[in-house]
Write a protein that holds these residues in place. Structure first.
Motif, short mmCIF file in Angstrom:
data_model
loop_
_atom_site.label_atom_id
_atom_site.label_comp_id
_atom_site.label_asym_id
_atom_site.label_seq_id
_atom_site.Cartn_x
_atom_site.Cartn_y
_atom_site.Cartn_z
N LYS A 74 0.83 -1.21 0.00
CA LYS A 74 0.00 0.00 0.00
C LYS A 74 0.87 1.25 0.00
O LYS A 74 0.58 2.22 -0.72
CB LYS A 74 -0.92 -0.02 1.23
CG LYS A 74 -1.82 1.20 1.34
CD LYS A 74 -2.66 1.15 2.61
CE LYS A 74 -3.48 2.42 2.78
NZ LYS A 74 -4.24 2.41 4.06
N ALA A 75 1.93 1.23 0.80
CA ALA A 75 2.83 2.38 0.88
C ALA A 75 3.50 2.64 -0.46
O ALA A 75 3.61 3.79 -0.92
CB ALA A 75 3.88 2.15 1.96
N ALA A 76 3.97 1.57 -1.12
CA ALA A 76 4.64 1.73 -2.42
C ALA A 76 3.68 2.29 -3.46
O ALA A 76 4.03 3.17 -4.26
CB ALA A 76 5.21 0.39 -2.88
N LEU A 77 2.44 1.79 -3.47
CA LEU A 77 1.44 2.29 -4.40
C LEU A 77 1.12 3.76 -4.15
O LEU A 77 0.92 4.53 -5.09
CB LEU A 77 0.16 1.46 -4.30
CG LEU A 77 0.15 0.12 -5.02
CD1 LEU A 77 -1.06 -0.70 -4.59
CD2 LEU A 77 0.14 0.33 -6.54
N SER A 78 1.11 4.16 -2.89
CA SER A 78 0.73 5.54 -2.54
C SER A 78 1.73 6.56 -3.05
O SER A 78 1.38 7.72 -3.27
CB SER A 78 0.58 5.67 -1.02
OG SER A 78 1.84 5.69 -0.38
N ILE A 79 2.99 6.15 -3.24
CA ILE A 79 4.00 7.10 -3.72
C ILE A 79 4.38 6.85 -5.18
O ILE A 79 5.28 7.51 -5.71
CB ILE A 79 5.27 7.06 -2.83
CG1 ILE A 79 5.92 5.67 -2.84
CG2 ILE A 79 4.95 7.50 -1.42
CD1 ILE A 79 7.25 5.62 -2.11
N GLY A 80 3.70 5.91 -5.83
CA GLY A 80 4.00 5.62 -7.23
C GLY A 80 5.38 5.03 -7.42
O GLY A 80 6.05 5.32 -8.41
N TYR A 81 5.77 4.16 -6.51
CA TYR A 81 7.12 3.60 -6.56
C TYR A 81 7.27 2.65 -7.74
O TYR A 81 6.35 1.92 -8.08
CB TYR A 81 7.43 2.85 -5.26
CG TYR A 81 8.89 2.53 -5.09
CD1 TYR A 81 9.76 3.46 -4.54
CD2 TYR A 81 9.43 1.33 -5.53
CE1 TYR A 81 11.12 3.19 -4.41
CE2 TYR A 81 10.77 1.04 -5.41
CZ TYR A 81 11.61 1.98 -4.85
OH TYR A 81 12.95 1.70 -4.73
N GLU A 82 8.48 2.66 -8.34
CA GLU A 82 8.79 1.76 -9.44
C GLU A 82 10.16 1.13 -9.23
O GLU A 82 11.07 1.78 -8.72
CB GLU A 82 8.76 2.51 -10.78
CG GLU A 82 7.39 3.05 -11.15
CD GLU A 82 7.41 3.99 -12.34
OE1 GLU A 82 8.51 4.29 -12.83
OE2 GLU A 82 6.33 4.44 -12.76
N ASN A 83 10.33 -0.10 -9.65
CA ASN A 83 11.54 -0.90 -9.57
C ASN A 83 11.62 -1.61 -8.21
O ASN A 83 10.63 -1.75 -7.52
CB ASN A 83 12.80 -0.07 -9.84
CG ASN A 83 13.86 -0.88 -10.57
OD1 ASN A 83 14.68 -1.52 -9.96
ND2 ASN A 83 13.80 -0.88 -11.90
N ALA A 84 12.81 -2.10 -7.84
CA ALA A 84 12.98 -2.82 -6.58
C ALA A 84 13.16 -1.83 -5.43
O ALA A 84 13.81 -0.80 -5.58
CB ALA A 84 14.18 -3.75 -6.65
N GLY A 85 12.59 -2.16 -4.29
CA GLY A 85 12.74 -1.33 -3.10
C GLY A 85 12.46 -2.16 -1.86
O GLY A 85 11.86 -3.23 -1.94
#
Length: 450
Positions: free
Chosen positions: A260-271
């Protein structure tokens, strides 16, 4: 897909990326300092370019030299590995401006999540639990009041911190001002940024991290967790996956929050999102690493997912071909970092020529290393010379396999940390899985073998 990738790193991680590229049919360019002329990554890459003298500031952190090498060789993308420039938003932005693909998230995301204060507020807005603390505070008197309100012990943490730098533990009010000023000074020296914030120091905690892969089409997959609680001075020594402390329900909760956190910031690639978890299984956001982690191999072992290859595919604009329902954790994996350090001399780093090297073998045993027989370790860089990774069906079998592999590993010519890893693996608390981030300090101030 890219035809040619430049690897802006050195050592075992440069080798890891080169090997992934070879398997994908992608040509590689290695950059190296004069001290690394004889390094394996230089000889294994399709092309190699010297970018400066030994000091990292003149070579591996020399942005203009690296970008020039990429343009000169016709590389289409740059993989930064971990450390060095991997979380430098300026470098990521300049890659794009030079017409190169940065294999990682957008530079604006790197900048946002690299600012520890902004990362905290961003995660809080996304519904991720955060450790009680403060925003950035510059005034010592205001900071003292806030510290007394939060309560002791607490941490003064650098906004731009990393690698354990810019962190000060304060155990009582009368010590606060001095430690506050020292933290600011250390942060300024290390990161050219003296911004600090306060955070409640949680004792008796575990360090749990969730590995994510995110494509350009809002698909986010969590690849389970890694337990990273065996640390010394905020530096990880040993990691395992899955964590012996998480129930299936808690794992699902932490993965769901992370996705959910990654989606909220529009994250892309590995993290990777890192959490602290207390003895009551309450977990709190600590930081997000916007890059490949040192310990990524154990996740690859238990999921069968090649994270480096997926970094490259995602950067090339390809979608993930599997979903969360396709991720299944199989067995158990442990990674031991092998550092050129002497644990009996307060982990003093050392360098020298490898007179003899024997690498352990067998099913599901992997040694990611920059070493070869006759190689001379230069004194200018990080002391980690390899990562020993093993996988088996159960945690008990994996511990046994790792101990066997460590006993088989022979590195002559330098001091190294394989014995302290054996001590950790043999300790009753580790065997039970009942260990926390203070394990080394409390249990192994002196190795069991001494």
């Amino acid at each position: 897909m890219f035809a040619k990738i430049l690897i802006a790193n050195r050592g075992e991680i440069a080798l890891r990326i080169i090997r992934a590229c070879k398997e994908m049919g992608i040509a590689t360019v290695a950059v190296f300092s004069k001290a690394d002329e004889d390094s394996l990554h230089v000889s294994l890459a399709d092309e190699s370019i010297c970018i400066g003298p030994a000091p990292v500031t003149d070579s591996y952190l020399n942005i203009s030299a690296i970008l020039s090498a990429a343009v000169l060789t016709g590389a289409e993308a740059i993989h930064p590995g971990y450390g060095l420039l991997s979380e430098n938003p300026k470098f990521a932005r300049l890659c794009v401006q030079c017409g190169l693909t940065f294999i990682g998230p957008n530079w604006e995301i790197i900048k946002k999540m690299g600012d520890k204060d902004q990362a905290r507020s961003t995660m809080a807005a996304a519904g991720v639990p955060i450790v009680p603390g403060s925003d950035i505070i510059d005034d010592p008197e205001e900071a003292q009041k806030k510290a007394d309100e939060i309560g002791y012990p607490l941490l003064v943490k650098a906004r731009s911190g990393g690698g354990g730098k810019g962190i000060r533990l304060v155990e009582k009010s009368e010590d606060f001002i001095n430690e506050f000023q020292l933290a600011r000074q250390e942060a300024q020296n290390a990161f050219n940024d003296d911004g600090v914030y306060l955070e409640k120091f949680l004792t008796h905690v575990k360090h749990i991290e969730i590995q994510l892969l995110c494509d350009h089409f809002n698909h986010v997959v969590a690849l389970g967790e890694r337990e990273c609680s065996i640390q010394r001075k905020n530096q990880k020594l040993l990691e395992e996956s899955p964590s012996p402390s998480l129930t299936p329900e808690l794992r699902e909760s932490m993965m769901a929050v992370s996705r959910k956190a990654a989606l909220s910031i529009g994250y892309e690639n590995a993290g990777t999102i890192e959490f602290l978890m207390d003895a009551q299984s309450h977990y709190y956001f600590m930081e997000m690493n916007t890059r490949l982690q040192v310990e990524h191999p154990i996740t690859e072992m238990v999921t069968g997912v090649d994270i480096v290859k997926w970094q490259i595919r995602i950067a090339a604009g390809l979608p993930l071909t599997f979903g969360q329902e396709d991720v299944h954790i199989q067995g158990h994996a442990i990674e031991c970092r092998i550092n050129a350090e002497n644990p009996l001399l307060d982990f003093r780093p050392n360098c020298g020529t490898i007179n003899f090297l024997h690498v352990p073998g067998g099913p599901w045993v992997r040694f990611d290393t920059l070493l070869y027989q006759g190689y001379t370790i230069p004194p200018y860089y990080d002391s980690m010379v390899g990562k020993l990774i093993v996988h088996s069906k159960t945690r008990e079998l994996t511990i046994r396999k790792m101990k066997a592999a460590l006993c088989e590993l022979v590195i002559e010519g330098i001091d190294h940390t394989s014995q302290i890893q054996l001590d950790i693996l043999s300790h009753p608390l580790f065997v039970k899985g009942d260990y926390y981030t203070d394990f080394m300090e409390k249990e192994l101030d002196k190795p069991l073998s001494e």
